[in-house]
Design a protein around this motif. Structure first.
Motif, PDB file in Angstrom:
ATOM      1  N   PHE A   1      11.482  -6.948  12.895  1.00 37.79           N
ATOM      2  CA  PHE A   1      11.285  -6.024  14.018  1.00 37.79           C
ATOM      3  C   PHE A   1      11.187  -6.820  15.315  1.00 37.79           C
ATOM      4  O   PHE A   1      10.681  -7.944  15.316  1.00 37.79           O
ATOM      5  N   GLU A   2      11.697  -6.225  16.408  1.00 38.27           N
ATOM      6  CA  GLU A   2      11.776  -6.969  17.669  1.00 38.27           C
ATOM      7  C   GLU A   2      10.443  -7.033  18.410  1.00 38.27           C
ATOM      8  O   GLU A   2      10.020  -8.086  18.854  1.00 38.27           O
ATOM      9  N   ASP A   3       9.820  -5.874  18.520  1.00 42.76           N
ATOM     10  CA  ASP A   3       8.623  -5.752  19.348  1.00 42.76           C
ATOM     11  C   ASP A   3       7.419  -6.450  18.701  1.00 42.76           C
ATOM     12  O   ASP A   3       7.172  -6.305  17.504  1.00 42.76           O
ATOM     13  N   GLU A   4       6.679  -7.220  19.484  1.00 44.14           N
ATOM     14  CA  GLU A   4       5.569  -8.007  18.936  1.00 44.14           C
ATOM     15  C   GLU A   4       4.467  -7.104  18.375  1.00 44.14           C
ATOM     16  O   GLU A   4       3.893  -7.381  17.322  1.00 44.14           O
ATOM     17  N   GLY A   5       4.194  -6.015  19.105  1.00 45.58           N
ATOM     18  CA  GLY A   5       3.172  -5.077  18.626  1.00 45.58           C
ATOM     19  C   GLY A   5       3.540  -4.490  17.279  1.00 45.58           C
ATOM     20  O   GLY A   5       2.705  -4.345  16.385  1.00 45.58           O
ATOM     21  N   ARG A   6       4.827  -4.161  17.123  1.00 44.59           N
ATOM     22  CA  ARG A   6       5.298  -3.601  15.859  1.00 44.59           C
ATOM     23  C   ARG A   6       5.204  -4.658  14.744  1.00 44.59           C
ATOM     24  O   ARG A   6       4.810  -4.363  13.622  1.00 44.59           O
ATOM     25  N   GLN A   7       5.545  -5.902  15.083  1.00 48.25           N
ATOM     26  CA  GLN A   7       5.453  -6.984  14.086  1.00 48.25           C
ATOM     27  C   GLN A   7       4.025  -7.101  13.551  1.00 48.25           C
ATOM     28  O   GLN A   7       3.814  -7.228  12.345  1.00 48.25           O
ATOM     29  N   ASN A   8       3.059  -7.043  14.472  1.00 50.49           N
ATOM     30  CA  ASN A   8       1.652  -7.107  14.046  1.00 50.49           C
ATOM     31  C   ASN A   8       1.300  -5.924  13.162  1.00 50.49           C
ATOM     32  O   ASN A   8       0.584  -6.056  12.166  1.00 50.49           O
ATOM     33  N   GLY A   9       1.798  -4.748  13.552  1.00 47.52           N
ATOM     34  CA  GLY A   9       1.554  -3.539  12.764  1.00 47.52           C
ATOM     35  C   GLY A   9       2.131  -3.653  11.360  1.00 47.52           C
ATOM     36  O   GLY A   9       1.489  -3.268  10.382  1.00 47.52           O
ATOM     37  N   VAL A  10       3.336  -4.197  11.276  1.00 52.34           N
ATOM     38  CA  VAL A  10       4.005  -4.338   9.976  1.00 52.34           C
ATOM     39  C   VAL A  10       3.231  -5.319   9.094  1.00 52.34           C
ATOM     40  O   VAL A  10       2.994  -5.055   7.903  1.00 52.34           O
ATOM     41  N   ALA A  11       2.799  -6.422   9.677  1.00 55.03           N
ATOM     42  CA  ALA A  11       2.043  -7.420   8.908  1.00 55.03           C
ATOM     43  C   ALA A  11       0.763  -6.791   8.348  1.00 55.03           C
ATOM     44  O   ALA A  11       0.417  -6.961   7.178  1.00 55.03           O
ATOM     45  N   ARG A  12       0.090  -6.036   9.200  1.00 49.53           N
ATOM     46  CA  ARG A  12      -1.147  -5.358   8.782  1.00 49.53           C
ATOM     47  C   ARG A  12      -0.848  -4.340   7.666  1.00 49.53           C
ATOM     48  O   ARG A  12      -1.579  -4.247   6.681  1.00 49.53           O
ATOM     49  N   SER A  13       0.246  -3.572   7.823  1.00 46.31           N
ATOM     50  CA  SER A  13       0.619  -2.578   6.812  1.00 46.31           C
ATOM     51  C   SER A  13       0.896  -3.223   5.462  1.00 46.31           C
ATOM     52  O   SER A  13       0.452  -2.732   4.432  1.00 46.31           O
ATOM     53  N   LEU A  14       1.637  -4.333   5.491  1.00 45.49           N
ATOM     54  CA  LEU A  14       2.001  -4.990   4.230  1.00 45.49           C
ATOM     55  C   LEU A  14       0.746  -5.497   3.516  1.00 45.49           C
ATOM     56  O   LEU A  14       0.621  -5.392   2.299  1.00 45.49           O
ATOM     57  N   GLU A  15      -0.204  -6.014   4.314  1.00 50.26           N
ATOM     58  CA  GLU A  15      -1.450  -6.500   3.730  1.00 50.26           C
ATOM     59  C   GLU A  15      -2.210  -5.331   3.099  1.00 50.26           C
ATOM     60  O   GLU A  15      -2.655  -5.402   1.958  1.00 50.26           O
ATOM     61  N   TYR A  16      -2.321  -4.238   3.855  1.00 46.96           N
ATOM     62  CA  TYR A  16      -3.050  -3.076   3.339  1.00 46.96           C
ATOM     63  C   TYR A  16      -2.379  -2.523   2.084  1.00 46.96           C
ATOM     64  O   TYR A  16      -3.046  -2.138   1.116  1.00 46.96           O
ATOM     65  N   MET A  17      -1.033  -2.474   2.119  1.00 53.27           N
ATOM     66  CA  MET A  17      -0.286  -1.896   0.999  1.00 53.27           C
ATOM     67  C   MET A  17      -0.168  -2.868  -0.184  1.00 53.27           C
ATOM     68  O   MET A  17       0.298  -2.476  -1.261  1.00 53.27           O
ATOM     69  N   GLY A  18      -0.547  -4.114   0.018  1.00 53.60           N
ATOM     70  CA  GLY A  18      -0.473  -5.098  -1.071  1.00 53.60           C
ATOM     71  C   GLY A  18       0.960  -5.381  -1.484  1.00 53.60           C
ATOM     72  O   GLY A  18       1.261  -5.488  -2.676  1.00 53.60           O
ATOM     73  N   LEU A  19       1.853  -5.497  -0.498  1.00 53.88           N
ATOM     74  CA  LEU A  19       3.272  -5.714  -0.792  1.00 53.88           C
ATOM     75  C   LEU A  19       3.758  -7.034  -0.186  1.00 53.88           C
ATOM     76  O   LEU A  19       3.246  -7.486   0.830  1.00 53.88           O
ATOM     77  N   ASP A  20       4.773  -7.626  -0.851  1.00 56.47           N
ATOM     78  CA  ASP A  20       5.378  -8.855  -0.336  1.00 56.47           C
ATOM     79  C   ASP A  20       6.739  -8.529   0.257  1.00 56.47           C
ATOM     80  O   ASP A  20       7.538  -7.819  -0.362  1.00 56.47           O
ATOM     81  N   SER A  21       6.998  -9.085   1.422  1.00 57.56           N
ATOM     82  CA  SER A  21       8.319  -8.926   2.036  1.00 57.56           C
ATOM     83  C   SER A  21       9.393  -9.419   1.078  1.00 57.56           C
ATOM     84  O   SER A  21       9.201 -10.426   0.395  1.00 57.56           O
ATOM     85  N   GLY A  22      10.493  -8.694   1.051  1.00 57.39           N
ATOM     86  CA  GLY A  22      11.633  -9.146   0.253  1.00 57.39           C
ATOM     87  C   GLY A  22      11.682  -8.567  -1.148  1.00 57.39           C
ATOM     88  O   GLY A  22      12.714  -8.622  -1.819  1.00 57.39           O
ATOM     89  N   MET A  23      10.566  -8.019  -1.631  1.00 59.43           N
ATOM     90  CA  MET A  23      10.614  -7.453  -2.992  1.00 59.43           C
ATOM     91  C   MET A  23      11.402  -6.147  -2.977  1.00 59.43           C
ATOM     92  O   MET A  23      11.473  -5.443  -1.965  1.00 59.43           O
ATOM     93  N   ASP A  24      12.030  -5.826  -4.109  1.00 54.54           N
ATOM     94  CA  ASP A  24      12.751  -4.559  -4.228  1.00 54.54           C
ATOM     95  C   ASP A  24      11.748  -3.418  -4.201  1.00 54.54           C
ATOM     96  O   ASP A  24      10.759  -3.448  -4.947  1.00 54.54           O
ATOM     97  N   ILE A  25      12.029  -2.413  -3.389  1.00 54.44           N
ATOM     98  CA  ILE A  25      11.116  -1.272  -3.318  1.00 54.44           C
ATOM     99  C   ILE A  25      10.981  -0.621  -4.700  1.00 54.44           C
ATOM    100  O   ILE A  25       9.914  -0.139  -5.068  1.00 54.44           O
ATOM    101  N   GLN A  26      12.051  -0.664  -5.469  1.00 51.00           N
ATOM    102  CA  GLN A  26      12.012  -0.043  -6.803  1.00 51.00           C
ATOM    103  C   GLN A  26      11.116  -0.789  -7.789  1.00 51.00           C
ATOM    104  O   GLN A  26      10.831  -0.279  -8.869  1.00 51.00           O
ATOM    105  N   ASP A  27      10.673  -1.971  -7.414  1.00 49.78           N
ATOM    106  CA  ASP A  27       9.761  -2.704  -8.301  1.00 49.78           C
ATOM    107  C   ASP A  27       8.296  -2.381  -8.034  1.00 49.78           C
ATOM    108  O   ASP A  27       7.403  -2.958  -8.664  1.00 49.78           O
ATOM    109  N   ILE A  28       8.045  -1.485  -7.081  1.00 47.27           N
ATOM    110  CA  ILE A  28       6.653  -1.166  -6.745  1.00 47.27           C
ATOM    111  C   ILE A  28       6.091  -0.181  -7.773  1.00 47.27           C
ATOM    112  O   ILE A  28       6.572   0.945  -7.898  1.00 47.27           O
ATOM    113  N   LYS A  29       5.062  -0.618  -8.509  1.00 45.12           N
ATOM    114  CA  LYS A  29       4.450   0.227  -9.548  1.00 45.12           C
ATOM    115  C   LYS A  29       3.487   1.235  -8.913  1.00 45.12           C
ATOM    116  O   LYS A  29       2.811   0.913  -7.949  1.00 45.12           O
ATOM    117  N   VAL A  30       3.419   2.423  -9.485  1.00 43.71           N
ATOM    118  CA  VAL A  30       2.484   3.425  -8.964  1.00 43.71           C
ATOM    119  C   VAL A  30       1.510   3.868 -10.061  1.00 43.71           C
ATOM    120  O   VAL A  30       1.835   3.836 -11.245  1.00 43.71           O
TER     121      VAL A  30
END
Lengths: 469, 207
Positions: free
Chosen positions: A312-341
């Motif tokens: 993402f281009e915008d710095e604020g959005r980048q920070n938001g995305v990093a925070r979201s990934l941490e909260y969601m417990g997800l790693d960048s680059g993983m296939d979305i279909q591998d996310i267990k529910v």
């Protein structure tokens, strides 16, 4: 010649009671829907000032947010939830407001029952102390979510004070691929324009892909207008709208019907109407969607991988995305279909109608919910539940291992007992994937009902197209 | 509604974008039937651990910011739910003013009806005020609605725009209902005409 007008412009003009010099208008409200969470302080305000409800005959109340979706014969266990529902019951009696009681077959989520009863009609202004009031825009009505002070204002005066919104048109043309539903279209739209993209605007959804949706699908799209920040979402009324409304309990009858339809046909935007903002999308390119983050704009095709902040281009959005990934417990680059529910929730004002339950049952039929996974189906109203049972959908779903519940808002916002535990992950047909929305620490992936059912069977986010022939 | 008066107060920086109303006040605290008492649950899940203890790194838990009266916030603050519990929680905590580039529409409306002033300013000015706010308790802002100015800790004055109707209501502590009731004749007139032109409008009474 008169200036060409949009659907919004026409409805606005027909409801202006008076306009102040600075453009602020007093707008008449045709229908007010009330529920137990955002009304108690408004009723209390009336009581404190000795004011009455101006139009109880244009007001309808129902309890939906707090109520249990399990056996209701024992009442509501949680004392605060119980007090809120009892307070509504007391208030509707004192102020003479028509009310669908908890044991009434017509009880359900406020945005499901308005259309179901034929109360929601084209050309109306409609409000409710709930942001998903935009749902009713599917009928070519102007429907706003409001706060409790405004609820009290409408109770007392049947009007709201507003300045006109800007017009935005989102045109979706083309034929969506197999497996793509109204939910996928609207997630793709929000993904494109962003969660603040509609701020200050009323969005009119147009184009063949929108016109070809059923009324139920149109409601799903308008429902999520607020997730793009819009004040309201709307779709021009057409023959499909009229057909849906004909014969419903509160729809006009006989000569009044003819008169109403003649007026409704004047509502669609004039051909040369000008919009402040225009967005165009091609439905053919929209495959089933899913959210990965903690804002509805964090939406991607099911075939994608989890993004990186630096995508993402915008710095604020980048920070938001990093925070979201941490909260969601997800790693960048993983296939979305591998996310267990852990949990699947099918329901809400977004996707709790008969068509949604049919779509889930079609995927679930003859299959089994993955081991250890909890799957809830919560119909949007008593009448949706009854209709689904008449088609045997409850049996199909129960045989597959889904729980078949009583109607209400349920796990969309977890005000009743249905919630995620901290760290638990859901595939949910609701409308918000905010942090803690489905329970403190819970993690939400928004999907369509068919995609939710596919996730329930597989135990992870899955591409529903594998299940469709 | 209480009158909005000029004040000088501590401003807390909250630069994150899209702080939604579920973050401001989670749904489980909406079960109240009162307007008061929500300040303690403001930003509940950002502010407290699950055992109820405070999260030390959360801005409003830091000694300098415990009495903040201004929040300088990231874009699109207040998105999501229409719950007025969000401004009730903010004002219950003692917040009188929020400053950002843009706010979600419903939250913006709800806040002004509870005596709070929401100020929209361009990104570069919000960035400067965000820096002021990060200086702590000694860097206070003065907010003057009458003159539509914010005075920064360095004495520089920033002008802001405000809707004249909202300004009038905030300064005089007026709620809209009383003002609208004064126009009752117009509403009566509208209804009289409308009953003729749209006779099919539904009554919600039992069918």
């Amino acid at each position: 010649m008169a200036t060409p007008r949009t659907l919004f412009d026409k409805i606005w003009a027909d409801h202006v009671v008076r306009t102040e010099e600075d453009g602020t208008a007093l707008i008449y409200i045709d229908l007010h829907l009330a529920h137990e969470v955002t009304s108690p302080q408004a009723f209390a305000g009336l009581r404190e000032t000795g004011r009455k409800l101006r139009r109880p005959d244009r007001t309808i109340a129902v309890a939906d947010h707090n109520i249990p979706t399990t056996d209701r014969s024992k009442g509501i266990e949680d004392p605060e939830s119980r007090l809120q529902v009892e307070t509504l019951e007391k208030n509707v009696k004192e102020f003479g407001v028509p009310y669908y009681a908890v044991d009434d077959i017509r009880q359900g989520i406020v945005h499901i029952i308005g259309p179901e009863q034929g109360l929601t009609q084209p050309g109306m202004t409609l409000v409710c102390g709930d942001s998903h009031t935009s749902t009713h825009g599917a009928f070519g009505a102007l429907a706003f979510g409001i706060g409790t002070s405004e609820v009290e204002h409408v109770f007392a005066t049947q009007t709201i004070v507003q300045k006109p919104a800007k017009n935005m048109r989102v045109t979706v043309n083309g034929v969506p691929p197999m497996g793509t539903t109204a939910k996928d279209l609207v997630l793709a739209i929000i993904g494109q324009i962003g969660t603040a993209g509609g701020t200050g605007h009323v969005i009119e959804f147009a184009g063949d892909a929108i016109k070809n949706l059923s009324m139920e699908g149109r409601m799903t799209v308008c429902n999520m207008s607020i997730e793009a920040g819009a004040r309201a979402g709307m779709i021009a009324p057409d023959e499909k709208t009229f057909e849906y409304l004909m014969g419903r309990p509160h729809s006009p009858k006989g000569g009044a019907w003819e008169q109403a339809v003649a007026y409704w046909k004047t509502l669609p935007s004039d051909e040369d109407a000008v919009y402040d903002t225009e967005v165009t999308m091609d439905a053919a390119e929209i495959v089933p969607y899913v959210t990965w983050g903690t804002s509805p704009q964090d939406a991607l095709p099911i075939t994608a991988t989890v993004p990186r902040p630096e995508d993402f281009e915008d710095e604020g959005r980048q920070n938001g995305v990093a925070r979201s990934l941490e909260y969601m417990g997800l790693d960048s680059g993983m296939d979305i279909q591998d996310i267990k529910v852990d949990t699947v929730f099918i329901g809400s004002c977004t996707n709790g109608r008969l068509e949604d339950i049919r779509a889930a049952a079609e995927v679930a039929k003859g299959r089994k919910v993955a081991d250890g996974l909890r799957a809830l189906v919560v119909p949007g109203s008593g009448l949706v539940k009854e209709a689904a049972e008449a088609e045997g959908l409850d049996v199909i779903l129960k045989e597959a291992g889904f729980e078949w519940r009583e109607p209400g808002c349920s796990m969309c916002l977890a005000m009743n007992a249905d919630k995620l535990a901290p760290g638990e992950r859901s595939a949910s047909t609701s409308n918000r994937n905010f942090e803690g929305r489905q329970g403190p620490g819970g993690r939400t992936h928004l999907v369509s009902p068919a995609m939710a059912a596919a996730a329930a069977i597989k135990g992870h986010l899955a591409d529903v197209r594998e299940f469709l022939s | 509604m209480e009158k909005f008066e000029t004040f000088t107060g501590v401003a807390a920086p909250m630069p994150a974008q899209n702080i939604d109303t579920d973050k401001v006040i989670p749904a489980r605290f909406l079960k109240t039937i009162q307007r008061k008492g929500l300040g303690k649950n403001l930003f509940n899940d950002m502010r407290y651990n699950t055992d109820g203890s405070e999260k030390e790194d959360f801005i409003l838990n830091q000694p300098a910011y415990r009495n903040s009266e201004v929040l300088v916030v990231g874009d699109n603050f207040g998105c999501g739910s229409s719950r007025e519990h969000a401004p009730w929680a903010l004002s219950g905590f003692g917040v009188k003013c929020l400053i950002g580039t843009d706010f979600a529409d419903i939250f913006f409306n709800n806040s002004s009806k509870n005596g709070m002033l929401l100020i929209k300013l361009p990104q570069d000015i919000v960035d400067e005020l965000m820096e002021d706010a990060s200086l702590g308790a000694n860097a206070r802002l003065t907010v003057d609605l009458e003159n539509q100015t914010i005075t920064r800790p360095n004495g520089e004055v920033v002008k802001f725009d405000v809707d004249p109707h909202k300004k009038h209501c905030l300064i005089n502590g007026l709620d809209d209902i009383g003002l609208t009731m004064a126009n009752k004749k117009d509403i009566d007139g509208f209804e009289g005409k409308d009953d003729m032109s749209r006779p099919w409008m539904p009554s919600t009474a039992a069918k």
